[in-house]
Design an enzyme around this catalytic site. Structure first.
Site, mmCIF file in Angstrom:
data_model
loop_
_atom_site.group_PDB
_atom_site.id
_atom_site.type_symbol
_atom_site.label_atom_id
_atom_site.label_comp_id
_atom_site.label_asym_id
_atom_site.label_seq_id
_atom_site.Cartn_x
_atom_site.Cartn_y
_atom_site.Cartn_z
ATOM 1 N N THR A 126 0.813 -1.219 0.000
ATOM 2 C CA THR A 126 0.000 0.000 0.000
ATOM 3 C C THR A 126 0.848 1.272 0.000
ATOM 4 O OG1 THR A 126 -1.625 -1.254 1.259
ATOM 5 C CG2 THR A 126 -1.903 1.128 1.232
ATOM 6 N N HIS A 342 -24.652 -5.315 27.418
ATOM 7 C CA HIS A 342 -23.978 -4.950 28.674
ATOM 8 C C HIS A 342 -24.310 -3.536 29.129
ATOM 9 C CE1 HIS A 342 -21.530 -8.533 27.978
ATOM 10 N NE2 HIS A 342 -21.085 -8.406 29.204
ATOM 11 N N GLU A 367 -6.767 -6.048 4.090
ATOM 12 C CA GLU A 367 -6.849 -7.269 3.271
ATOM 13 C C GLU A 367 -8.004 -7.190 2.266
ATOM 14 O OE1 GLU A 367 -4.364 -8.991 3.480
ATOM 15 O OE2 GLU A 367 -3.637 -8.604 5.512
ATOM 16 N N THR A 369 -11.073 -4.117 1.269
ATOM 17 C CA THR A 369 -12.241 -3.568 1.976
ATOM 18 C C THR A 369 -13.493 -4.405 1.661
ATOM 19 O OG1 THR A 369 -12.841 -2.136 0.125
ATOM 20 C CG2 THR A 369 -11.312 -1.212 1.759
ATOM 21 N N SER A 370 -14.544 -4.169 2.438
ATOM 22 C CA SER A 370 -15.806 -4.885 2.178
ATOM 23 C C SER A 370 -16.311 -4.591 0.764
ATOM 24 C CB SER A 370 -16.876 -4.453 3.192
ATOM 25 O OG SER A 370 -16.630 -5.062 4.433
HETATM 26 C C1 FAD Z 1 -3.933 -0.980 10.404
HETATM 27 C C2 FAD Z 1 -3.622 -1.249 8.985
HETATM 28 C C3 FAD Z 1 -2.570 -2.106 8.664
HETATM 29 C C4 FAD Z 1 -2.278 -2.380 7.334
HETATM 30 N N1 FAD Z 1 -1.219 -3.191 7.032
HETATM 31 C C5 FAD Z 1 -0.792 -3.278 5.748
HETATM 32 C C6 FAD Z 1 0.415 -3.966 5.419
HETATM 33 O O1 FAD Z 1 1.051 -4.568 6.283
HETATM 34 N N2 FAD Z 1 0.835 -3.957 4.130
HETATM 35 C C7 FAD Z 1 0.154 -3.326 3.137
HETATM 36 O O2 FAD Z 1 0.596 -3.342 2.009
HETATM 37 N N3 FAD Z 1 -1.023 -2.676 3.410
HETATM 38 C C8 FAD Z 1 -1.483 -2.637 4.689
HETATM 39 N N4 FAD Z 1 -2.655 -1.963 4.974
HETATM 40 C C9 FAD Z 1 -3.376 -1.312 3.895
HETATM 41 C C10 FAD Z 1 -4.756 -1.879 3.619
HETATM 42 O O3 FAD Z 1 -4.675 -3.080 2.933
HETATM 43 C C11 FAD Z 1 -5.531 -0.761 2.882
HETATM 44 O O4 FAD Z 1 -5.879 0.193 3.862
HETATM 45 C C12 FAD Z 1 -6.746 -1.251 2.146
HETATM 46 O O5 FAD Z 1 -6.391 -2.076 1.078
HETATM 47 C C13 FAD Z 1 -7.594 -0.087 1.625
HETATM 48 O O6 FAD Z 1 -6.829 0.869 0.972
HETATM 49 P P1 FAD Z 1 -6.983 2.422 1.384
HETATM 50 O O7 FAD Z 1 -6.941 2.491 2.866
HETATM 51 O O8 FAD Z 1 -5.986 3.192 0.632
HETATM 52 O O9 FAD Z 1 -8.449 2.823 0.947
HETATM 53 P P2 FAD Z 1 -8.938 3.206 -0.561
HETATM 54 O O10 FAD Z 1 -8.516 2.150 -1.518
HETATM 55 O O11 FAD Z 1 -8.549 4.603 -0.867
HETATM 56 O O12 FAD Z 1 -10.514 3.111 -0.398
HETATM 57 C C14 FAD Z 1 -11.287 4.193 0.137
HETATM 58 C C15 FAD Z 1 -12.758 3.780 0.007
HETATM 59 O O13 FAD Z 1 -13.102 3.617 -1.390
HETATM 60 C C16 FAD Z 1 -13.658 2.323 -1.586
HETATM 61 N N5 FAD Z 1 -13.287 1.805 -2.901
HETATM 62 C C17 FAD Z 1 -12.079 1.792 -3.495
HETATM 63 N N6 FAD Z 1 -12.140 1.202 -4.689
HETATM 64 C C18 FAD Z 1 -13.423 0.789 -4.858
HETATM 65 C C19 FAD Z 1 -14.127 0.076 -5.886
HETATM 66 N N7 FAD Z 1 -13.518 -0.337 -7.007
HETATM 67 N N8 FAD Z 1 -15.436 -0.171 -5.696
HETATM 68 C C20 FAD Z 1 -16.098 0.243 -4.561
HETATM 69 N N9 FAD Z 1 -15.471 0.921 -3.567
HETATM 70 C C21 FAD Z 1 -14.161 1.180 -3.707
HETATM 71 C C22 FAD Z 1 -13.041 1.461 -0.488
HETATM 72 O O14 FAD Z 1 -13.811 0.286 -0.256
HETATM 73 C C23 FAD Z 1 -13.044 2.431 0.684
HETATM 74 O O15 FAD Z 1 -14.339 2.443 1.264
HETATM 75 C C24 FAD Z 1 -3.029 -1.754 6.308
HETATM 76 C C25 FAD Z 1 -4.089 -0.917 6.646
HETATM 77 C C26 FAD Z 1 -4.399 -0.665 7.951
HETATM 78 C C27 FAD Z 1 -5.546 0.250 8.268
#
Ligand code: FAD
Length: 387
Positions: A126, A342, A367, A369-370
């Site tokens: 990411t 609770h 891993e 998003t939903s």
């Molecule tokens: C605590 C934490 C630990 C993590 N650890 C790691 C790690 O070890 N290594 C690593 O590489 N990554 C890691 N991540 C990253 C994680 O996998 C990403 O946060 C995740 O994939 C979502 O990417 P984003 O946060 O940039 O959100 P975005 O991709 O910017 O998404 C923002 C919103 O848009 C929606 N969206 C995006 N595209 C679409 C679509 N095509 N259709 C519908 N909705 C869409 C998403 O569902 C979300 O609601 C971590 C994240 C967190 C929060």
């Protein structure tokens, strides 16, 4: 179809549960309240996990792991998932299965030390500008004078602060596809201390206290060719085998936490009295328990079925997306209802419920998003009819 546990599975569940309750639960409050998991504590618990045969148990027997089949591994993950995430992930580490794709020399240098508990891996995909759309990554690696030179930034990288090395995915070119240009991605091993590679503290996170994330910066970071994991430009092929398994792992750990929250809710509903009777006698409360138990069971069946198909070689991305989606959304529901049952006490950190509720939030984001899981599921449904 057999839904029962074998003797071996029942023993693994019992052993892992006992370890979680006796060795992890006692430290939860310290980690939750300080937001920090001290290295002395990690080493103390890690030693016990290794002695109990629970450390790196996700790995095949031939590399020193427990050689569990996927359903049994998921049962083990469910039990570990009951505890604070930082404690169970760090002290009872499960090295990434992506490390199995390395050469013999890479396995010796990276995989075996992780299995022995001498170091940890972390995985960096990411970027600030590329989350769900990983192919949109900007960080790149360019071949120069026989080496690879890496530049760019990764963020949200879990436990990179304690990891001895990172598996980093970089754009290494572009290719034409029928849908337009697509970035080629390559995976690299990058050791801590490599010139041009910096790990900075990441963000403070509402979920999983004590479980850190970092920002990784690459500034003309030069790597020899043998630091490539898998084939050049085929990084996503290596990652895909890992991604499916981690989605099931996320689902399984959610089952454990939901089960713990439900057990608290059942006990409380059976004991707490208001209006002269136990609150479990009110349908407004007891029906919540019924819904929580039903949702949990449905999620468990989906996770275990996907695990079973994983070993049978018939699992689809849709199966794993459904399992992850259901288990993570189920946990959010169960955690919320457990707090509701609770009343005010549910929000106090004397109980693990406010923690489970906070921790549930990240599960619907990392891993995949939903929304991305729904995208995978709906795409499979529509493609089947040419839609
Ligand atoms: C605590 C934490 C630990 C993590 N650890 C790691 C790690 O070890 N290594 C690593 O590489 N990554 C890691 N991540 C990253 C994680 O996998 C990403 O946060 C995740 O994939 C979502 O990417 P984003 O946060 O940039 O959100 P975005 O991709 O910017 O998404 C923002 C919103 O848009 C929606 N969206 C995006 N595209 C679409 C679509 N095509 N259709 C519908 N909705 C869409 C998403 O569902 C979300 O609601 C971590 C994240 C967190 C929060």
């Amino acid at each position: 179809m057999n839904f029962g546990l074998s003797e071996e599975q029942a023993l693994i569940v019992e052993t892992t549960r006992a370890f979680v309750e006796n060795e992890l639960y006692p430290h939860e409050q310290t980690v939750e309240r300080s937001g920090h998991l001290p290295m002395e504590l990690i080493r103390e618990v890690q030693k016990k996990a290794i002695a109990a045969g629970l450390y790196a148990a996700n790995m095949p027997a031939e590399v020193g792991g427990a050689g569990l089949d996927t359903p049994t591994w998921l049962l083990y993950e469910k039990e570990l998932g009951r505890a604070n995430y930082a404690l169970h992930w760090t002290c009872v580490a499960r090295p990434s299965n992506i490390l199995l794709a390395g050469t013999d020399a890479q396995k010796k240098k990276y995989l075996y030390p992780c299995i022995r508990g001498e170091t940890w891996d972390c995985l960096a995909m990411t970027e600030p500008g590329a989350g769900s759309d990983l192919r949109g990554m900007k960080a790149s690696a360019v071949e120069k004078g026989g080496d690879w030179v890496l530049n760019g930034t990764k963020h949200f990288i879990s436990h990179a602060d304690i990891a001895g090395f990172a598996i980093v995915f970089m754009a290494t070119g572009e290719e034409e596809t029928p849908r337009g240009k697509r970035k080629k991605i390559t995976a690299f091993f990058v050791d801590k201390g490599t010139p041009g590679f910096t790990v900075r503290d990441g963000y403070r996170n509402v979920s999983h206290r004590g479980y850190t994330n970092s920002v990784l910066e690459f500034d003309d970071c030069r790597l020899p060719k043998d630091q490539v994991l898998g084939e050049v430009h085929r990084g996503f092929e290596v990652a895909n085998s890992w991604l499916g398994a981690t989605r099931l792992q996320v689902g399984a750990t959610c089952l454990g936490r939901a089960d713990r929250a439900l057990a608290h809710a059942i006990d409380y509903a059976a004991q707490r009295e208001q209006f002269g009777q136990r609150i479990g006698k009110f349908q407004g409360v007891s029906f919540k328990l019924a819904d929580m138990a039903t949702e949990l069971k449905a999620a468990e069946l989906m996770v275990m079925e996907a695990g079973w198909k994983y070993d049978a070689g018939t699992v689809t991305d849709q199966d794993m997306a459904m399992a992850k989606l259901k288990a993570t959304e189920m946990l959010a529901f169960v955690a919320d209802e457990a707090i509701q049952i609770h009343g005010g006490m549910g929000l106090m950190d004397d109980l693990p419920l406010e923690r489970i509720w906070r921790d549930a939030r990240v599960e619907r984001i990392w891993e995949g998003t939903s929304e991305i899981q729904r995208h995978i599921i709906s795409r499979a449904l529509l493609r089947a009819v040419g839609g």
